[in-house]
Design an enzyme around this catalytic site. Sequence first.
Site, PDB file in Angstrom:
ATOM      1  CE1 TYR A  15     -12.814  28.120  -4.761  1.00 39.98           C
ATOM      2  CE2 TYR A  15     -10.799  27.418  -3.699  1.00 39.98           C
ATOM      3  CZ  TYR A  15     -12.160  27.298  -3.878  1.00 39.98           C
ATOM      4  OH  TYR A  15     -12.856  26.379  -3.181  1.00 39.98           O
ATOM      5  CD  GLU A  56       7.653   2.243  -0.224  1.00 37.93           C
ATOM      6  OE1 GLU A  56       8.378   1.277  -0.520  1.00 37.93           O
ATOM      7  OE2 GLU A  56       6.417   2.190  -0.213  1.00 37.93           O
ATOM      8  CG  ASP A  69       6.936  -1.201   1.379  1.00 38.70           C
ATOM      9  OD1 ASP A  69       7.672  -1.269   2.377  1.00 38.70           O
ATOM     10  OD2 ASP A  69       5.879  -0.554   1.338  1.00 38.70           O
TER      11      ASP A  69
HETATM   12 MG   LIG Z   1       4.922   0.835  -0.012  1.00 38.20          MG
END
Ligand SMILES: [Mg+2]
Lengths: 455, 455, 399, 384
Positions: free
Chosen positions: D125, D218, D271
């Site tokens: 800004y 994660e 994952d």
């Molecule tokens: Mg993931």
Amino acid sequence: MEFASLQDLYQHLISSAIRRCICSERLCRLSVLLQRSPASDPPLVCISISDTGIGSCIQEFQDLKCPVEGILAETWDGVVYVRTTNIFDTKISCYQLNLKENVSTRKPIWLPSNIKHGVKFSGTEVCLSVYESVDVLLAEMNCFFQKNIAMEVVADGQDIPGSRNDAVFLENLPASSSFTASTLDHLKLGLEDYVLKHGSSLTCDSCFPNRDDLRSGSGMVCEDKHKTTKLVVEAAVVISEISNSANNCFGARCSDTEVLCFKDFAPCSISEAFLKALTDIDWKRYGLTLECAIDQRSHALLKWGPTPLSFHIHIAVHCHHKTRFDKKLIRKAIELALDDFKNKYAGFLLSADTLKISMFAPDLAKAIAGLISYSNDMDFKKECLAILGLQPHQSEGEIVEETIKNKIISAIEVNDQRPQGIKEVAPLLFEDGRRKLQFVNDECYKGGFDPMDFS
Amino acid sequence: MEFASLQDLYQHLISSAIRRCICSERLCRLSVLLQRSPASDPPLVCISISDTGIGSCIQEFQDLKCPVEGILAETWDGVVYVRTTNIFDTKISCYQLNLKENVSTRKPIWLPSNIKHGVKFSGTEVCLSVYESVDVLLAEMNCFFQKNIAMEVVADGQDIPGSRNDAVFLENLPASSSFTASTLDHLKLGLEDYVLKHGSSLTCDSCFPNRDDLRSGSGMVCEDKHKTTKLVVEAAVVISEISNSANNCFGARCSDTEVLCFKDFAPCSISEAFLKALTDIDWKRYGLTLECAIDQRSHALLKWGPTPLSFHIHIAVHCHHKTRFDKKLIRKAIELALDDFKNKYAGFLLSADTLKISMFAPDLAKAIAGLISYSNDMDFKKECLAILGLQPHQSEGEIVEETIKNKIISAIEVNDQRPQGIKEVAPLLFEDGRRKLQFVNDECYKGGFDPMDFS
Amino acid sequence: MEGNRGSLERIDVLRKITELTKSMIVELSNRSSKMISIDRFKSYCTNSLENCCCRFNLSEGKETLTLQRESHVRRLDVLLRVLLIIQQLLRENRHSSKRDIYYMHPSVFTDQSVVDRAINDICILLQCSRHNLNVVSVGNGLVMGWLRFSEAGRRFDCIKKPNSAHFIPVQVEEVTDIASPADYILVVEKESGEGYSDKSWFHGSRKLNFKFHFDQLKYLVSYFERPVFQRLANDRFCSRNRCIVITGRGYPDVPTRRFLRILVDVLALPAFCLVDCDPYGFDILTTYRFGSMQMAYDAKYLRIPQLQWLGAFAADSEKYNLPEQCLIPLTLQDKRRTEALLQRCYLRREVPQWRLELDSMLQRGVKFEIEALSVHNISFLSEEYLPSKIKNELTTGKF
Amino acid sequence: MEPAGLFQSSMSFFSDQELCYADILTPQEVVARIQVAVLNFLRILSSPTPAISNLPLIDRRSSNSQVNQGILMDASWIFLSHSFCTRSLMRANAAKAFVRVWKLMEMCSQILIQDKRVTQRELFYKLLCNSPAYFPTQLHVNRTVQDVVALLRCSRYSLGIMASSRGLVAGRLLVQEPEQEVVDCTACGSSGYAISGDLDLLQKLTLKTDARYVIVIEKHAIFQRLAEDHVFNHIPSILITAKGYPDIATRYFLHRISKTFPLLPIFGLVDWNPAGLAILCTFKYGSIGMGLEAYRYACNVKWLGVRGDDLQLIPQESLVPLKPRDLQIAKSLMSSEILQENYRQELTLMVERGQKAELEALYHNGFDYLEKYIVKKIIQFSYI
Ligand SMILES: [Mg+2]
Ligand SMILES: [Mg+2]
């Protein structure tokens, strides 16, 4: 009516005979006699088609057209001998016609009539002599009678010395069926017989040991809109299970469907309208996916896709008193037959939607069974078993899950059997109906999702 | 060579005379005399073109073709009288030729020659008589001489009683230019003269009071690839400022550019190749945006877009010893002239990129001045001022910003004056880089997707 | 109110699950395909005031899931799977997040929103709140300032470092011993603005996924910094003002709203909300005050009816002389969204002055973010804007 | 530090090119570096051959990254070699970016002189109002910040831009901020101890532990689950999550732990999908997009799970088909030189199977299975 081949001609003559039998509404006899003149070469065979039906009128033969040239012209001189009598006639009229003559100028040659001596009977005999092998004729006729299931035909075997003859069609009807049955029932029974024999004259014991293995349904539509002739279309559906793969019988393994078509008791060829009627049917309602409908001349072939069916489905259609095929009536008749079938046999011909829904049954059952079996509330477990109609000792294992699954499937199927159109729709039963508009969408959370509404 | 009009013809004859003058490499005189026979009606005008150049050979006229029909045929009988002598000749040859005769069969009619009496001079006089108004001829010739700036021509006025004559071209050259100057200088000076007069014979005092207001540059390319003839293209660029809008002079207000084209000292019409050469020039390098180049027969017109220029740019091109226009050489010559101009006059003809970059100068200066003025570190401030050559007391106000801005602009302009391709890479802010990879664009790390790029 | 909610024992929820199960197999044994009837709740309607009968704790009708429609059966499948997981959670007294549940059968659930709906349905069926199911949200909310409390026996003393952020406890219902000398509670939105992310990767996907994957959006939101909250922390706002500052970082999650509700109930402090002057900011404001549509069934425990809107108001742009560049024209979508917001019945009924403010934004056709207020002076927000507004609110005796 | 001294050290910084990462600097040091930049600019501008000096920016593209393969330890990390891209005013298509760098430096210098910090949004800004033509969007600010980081080689935080961290830590770790009470991370509940975004503060933390492992997770939800179950008491460990792709602060914190306790092995629990591997690799090697701040915080994270070997523990229905975005990440990872061979094999397996599995899929075996799984993997040395 014009004939291109000898086969066309005698098939027409036999069909006419059958029609006369049916019209008499009594038990009739139809016999076809093939008799060879031993002396002639090429062999001259006399074909005699006789029935005990209502008798014919001369007009029936007067209008038949035969080409002066072609195969028919070579094998046949065009002459038919007709002997016929009606029930109230006092004599049997005999005449001879040359069908090769021009229809308009054709004149019957009247032969001396036979006196009936007060005996009350009716019937017709048509004779013609053709140059053709008896074996060929016999094979063709066999084939014709096998497919001609639109009526019950009883043919007597005649054993005349010096002649070669054969019982071309002989069937012991089951006790339940009688000659008083309707033509629709005849169609259904005929189709069953046809299925039992796989369309061959040899009954194949390995596939369908008996009629009990068949499931069938039938339907009929009339059109009677202040017209003089009543248009009737009948349809029959028979489903047979595809037996084990060890079976060699070809027909038993291919899941394509033959649709047989009859018109006024005679087999007829497949028309455009007929094929259109077949493709117009909403097969998905019966869990079927039609890939294509093929005109095979003597019948239509429906191919199912993408995965072949696990059973055979056979269909026969019979149109009465119709000059042309009515697409809508045919379609309706077949659908009625299929609906009839569904209602008689739960779990068969389930709609594609129902099949899809049914696929959830194992998962739903597993979850509900899980809710029961993981609970450590013994009273609850006992109560559940009681509701399911199981014994307390059956609480373990997969029996609960299996029972629930079956109940779910049966609940789903019950819904599918309801006639179309009045299917109960109860997705959103609001106690007060004012808000209905707001929630009509099935996926109301998704569709009407307010993007700013996160919580 | 063939002529379509009288104008073409006498312009060619004058150009040939000029060429002969130039080739003599001495101060020559060229005069054109228009003399009307008062008796004739329509008026017959005798055009006499005489020069003191190297003298001609008969071949020069032998090859000229004139159409037998057309305007030329009506105004002129085809006859030229030629009197010529070379420096070492002892007499002046005189002959007469009918240019309307077929070139191959044309024969000169030899007239009695004049003895030179040992006087060493050379020159040619060509005479022809045409039916044309003297005013028209005079106007045309005026126009021709105004544009013909590829050489310096001095024409004597002759005042013969009974004839009407006029000094068609008379110029007092500045002291700096001399007849020893190169043809390139002549071209440039000629263009300057042309510009001073706005292409009209009247010098317009209100626009360009004197030659000092003009800026000019020139360039030349030779092609000498083991060929017998050396191809030379010269180009000159003159820029004049567009004066105040109160000026009525039309030429002074329109910013389009006339490109004059000469071939072997004579004005020539505009060819496709010439226009292509003009459009091929990378005008953006000189801060110009070419909208289109239009063939105006006597010159090419360059239109600048989208916003007109704030100054006039004038271009002249002269090709020597060339049978055809060489696009590349023309382009190169003009570019060299423009580059020459840029190097002589800083801040003029800045490239489009440089103009764009210059626009950032105030913002950049403001940011850096801001960094200095917001600092509360006095030593740092003092050092900055010292580097900028400012006094400690000048730290306030906009003087720092202004100084930096001017320095930035001048650095940008210096950068633009470097010939293309050998632009020097500016030093790095922190002089430590071992390997410089490349320049990065505005959106520098856009392209490559780094899966681990999620800081 | 608290008592009711807290006293719902696990055993009771488990019993309700057995009842639900029983009712389903009774239906099945009657060959009925009607499996479950779910009450419908909503937090607002768009009817005119006379026709509106919205109440926060009454169901609006029922939705019956049958075996006749594929969409229903799919929903049933999800619902039963989630119910089974919840039964297991309750039996083992473990807690799990919505996301954990989703990942149990990702290929069946296909999307987080499907699981969220099932959890809401189960809450309605079992007449309980989400935490009763041992389903917890991964909290995004932050709190700082003059506050001390315990969560499940652990002490949280924010007063020691009033300018650093603490996560809002996950097990809000276990929060006890709340003590605070604060004068008020300040709730700040700070969801990101347009183009806030550094990652062009997300940048591209953000708009696309916006509507349908709000879960993903949340993930993104959590990615962004929390400017206003940080601004206040950086300016040591809580050292100078006796207050508690809370942010839900965009659309507040259940723990944040519940925590705020408990604070407001227990401490009886005025609560002020500072949001961007745009439809999103306003919607966040209404989510705090009236609850969200999804959680309408639980709104009575989540909404904060005392919440006051502090700013930013459309008129602030002139009042504080914001440069033109900071005022972003409302997009067509913004306008539509605003018009839809204006229709909500609760605005007419309870906060007509809010409607006027929102309408004023629509009339001006521009929006701006709170950060825009810092343009002239970085500390403007904490040193001028907030103190003056709050002082004004406190002294005009609205409380 | 007195100005002259600062000047000296700043000058030597710019000539000493052994450092190729962003330093955490005090505001005074950053201001001094900016002053050196101004002086150099003015000197070159005022020289006899005046020129606008080009800005040497450390090249942040992957082509400039190199892998340092440790010989003694099997740790490896990437670093940016000393090649530059150059920002020049003289290139018309980059001139604006050049001016942006100076404008941002001007703004940062003002902020630092006032001893303030701003968020990146506020910075936007401010710049939008000062120079709307240069900074029409936040993205322009963000890119320019990276340029300034690459020019001055100081962290973004040092420029006065507030950073926040998503990082959380739980488990057997005692953390003490200067002049504060010791925080026991075993007692922070399932929400854990929030890692501050203030790198300066992180630098000053006092850390103590009796853990034997560090487990980097994660997902926030998995972290919560493990923290709620007090897994760190059964497996003496420190649990850390960055809730997805790690931010600088979380990586720096992990880096500090690994430097303070060099013997603790660090295990990654991500994952089984390309993004999971990319997260693991970001902890392990850093990421190019983090610019200069990325590389010095590399930690030798071992991949504990989920890996291809574990798929037998996961029901088929929990395997989800790879989406185009997954494949894009996979392709990009594949093309990276950094990727060690056994990681590459895992990635190949994912792509060949066309499936991915989330950590939560292990819950299929019960909510308490995750702990058993971790124990089993650690004692079987099943990490790569
Ligand atoms: Mg993931
Ligand atoms: Mg906002």
